[in-house]
Design an enzyme around this catalytic site. Structure first.
Site: not given
Ligand code: B12
Ligand code: SF4
Ligand code: SF4
Length: 332
Positions: A125, A180, A190, A236
């Protein structure tokens, strides 16, 4: 000198809580244009660190001289949904367990040590590494339209850790095909319109950014969208069909830990620095300063129609900005 990877990496990764690992050749990030475009449009907002060290981010060989491979490790945090009763705060799933920055970094360092002294560096991260790119380049995941890395077996609720090494590992196979096809549920769900196009996030509109990274006032246009959210956002991902019943179970480190899994708003608003530091120790929630936690909790209280909490908060001596926010929420 032997430059091959140890044969037991599969077992080592599994033993340290990673459900999958893969490798890519170290080199320039092929779709660095997406990252540079993100910066050029100002979608990173106040996350100035994203615009620093761009050279290192787009080529890990500058980060680790002599790097030949990028090894990518995935850890699931897909635990069952945690109930958020009325009057409680919503904390994003990734932050309900132990702080992955610490626990994953420790585990990756153990693996890096097996690769040999001075031959590998671990990143989770915070380093200048485009981790999602490497997860895709190593064949481990595909890009979802919500921007997250996805796998058919694990959905998107997993963390990504990276080891850049001077050893060579044959690159893994291609990433799963477009997960997707025919779907745009995340884009439509969203609440702030932060997903401005498939795969493109304007972070300055994203509740994850606004509740965790953004230090100023939250603009009125985003407040209702927060609902009970006080730290991060999962909308989402929650709507994504791949997250309905992932085959991969959450790592024990990510198991939700009360009270931070869904704290009472009343408790949060009563935390002082000492109690917050004690409660948030070892959790990713500690990334946000207490005044942001209070800002978010006040908005969540207003969204839940809980005026009494805001009134009680307003009566206590505190920060001028938070006093102004409380007054504004009570007046609206
Ligand atoms: C800054 C940051 C944020 C910011 C900005 C997010 C963003 N989209 O850039 C904020 C605070 C908003 C954020 C939110 C979240 N984050 Co965050 N974040 C990061 C961080 C530190 C840097 C990301 C970055 O460099 N962004 C710049 C953009 C341009 O890069 P990118 O999104 O990685 O995209 C690159 C490629 O994937 C590629 N690409 C992107 N889309 C597509 C599509 C196609 C078709 C192609 C070909 C290529 C492509 O282009 C880019 C350049 O190569 C990473 C850790 C890291 N060091 O990478 C974690 C990281 C991305 N975050 C993570 C998580 C878990 C979250 C949240 C879910 C947390 C939450 N619940 O609130 C949300 C998700 C929001 C969302 N829809 O993306 C995980 C994602 C894991 C996963 N499965 O994908 C990461 C990897 C941390 C980790 N070590 O596990 N995050
Ligand atoms: S994390 Fe929330 S606000 Fe951010 S893009 Fe996803 S749904 Fe939108
Ligand atoms: S909700 Fe649909 S479009 Fe969005 S990431 Fe999941 S599968 Fe892709």
């Amino acid at each position: 000198m032997d430059t091959s990877l140890p044969a037991d990496l599969d077992a080592l990764a599994a033993r340290h809580g990673f459900f999958a690992w893969g490798a890519a050749d170290a080199g320039e990030v092929a779709d660095r244009g997406r990252y540079l475009d993100f910066l050029a449009r100002g979608y990173h907002g106040a996350m100035a660190y994203l615009a620093r060290n761009t050279g290192l981010r787009i080529d890990p060989r500058r980060l680790v001289p002599g790097a030949r491979s990028v090894l990518v490790f995935l850890r699931s945090y897909a635990w069952a949904a945690w109930p958020v009763p009325r009057g409680h705060a919503q904390v994003a799933a990734y932050a309900r367990g132990r702080d992955y920055h610490v626990s994953m970094k420790n585990d990756l360092r153990v693996i890096a040590a097996h690769l040999g002294e001075g031959r590998a560096r671990a990143f989770v991260d915070t380093g200048p590494v485009l981790e999602r790119y490497w997860a895709r380049a190593s064949g481990l995941a595909a890009a979802g339209k919500n921007g997250l890395c996805l796998r058919p077996d694990a959905g998107s609720r997993f963390f990504i850790g990276v080891i850049v090494t001077t050893l060579h590992c044959p690159p893994s196979e291609a990433a799963p095909r477009d997960p997707c096809a025919g779907c745009d549920l995340c884009l439509r769900s969203c609440p702030t319109g932060a997903l401005v196009a498939p795969y493109v996030l304007d972070a300055t509109r994203c509740l994850s950014y606004l509740t965790i990274e953004h230090r100023g006032a939250i603009a009125p246009e985003f407040r209702a969208a927060m609902g009970a959210v006080v730290f991060g956002c999962d909308r989402c991902q929650d709507v994504c069909p791949h997250n309905r019943a992932p085959a991969v179970a959450g790592c024990i480190d990510a198991r939700p830990r009360p009270p931070l899994a869904a704290p009472r708003l009343a408790d949060m608003l009563s935390w002082d620095e000492a109690s917050f530091n004690a409660i948030a120790a070892g959790s990713a929630v500690a990334r946000a300063p207490l005044r942001c936690i209070h800002r978010n909790a006040l908005i969540a209280a207003a969204n839940g129609g809980n005026r009494t909490l805001i009134e009680a908060y307003a009566r206590r001596p505190q920060d001028a900005d938070l006093a102004a926010l409380a007054a504004e929420l009570l007046a609206s």
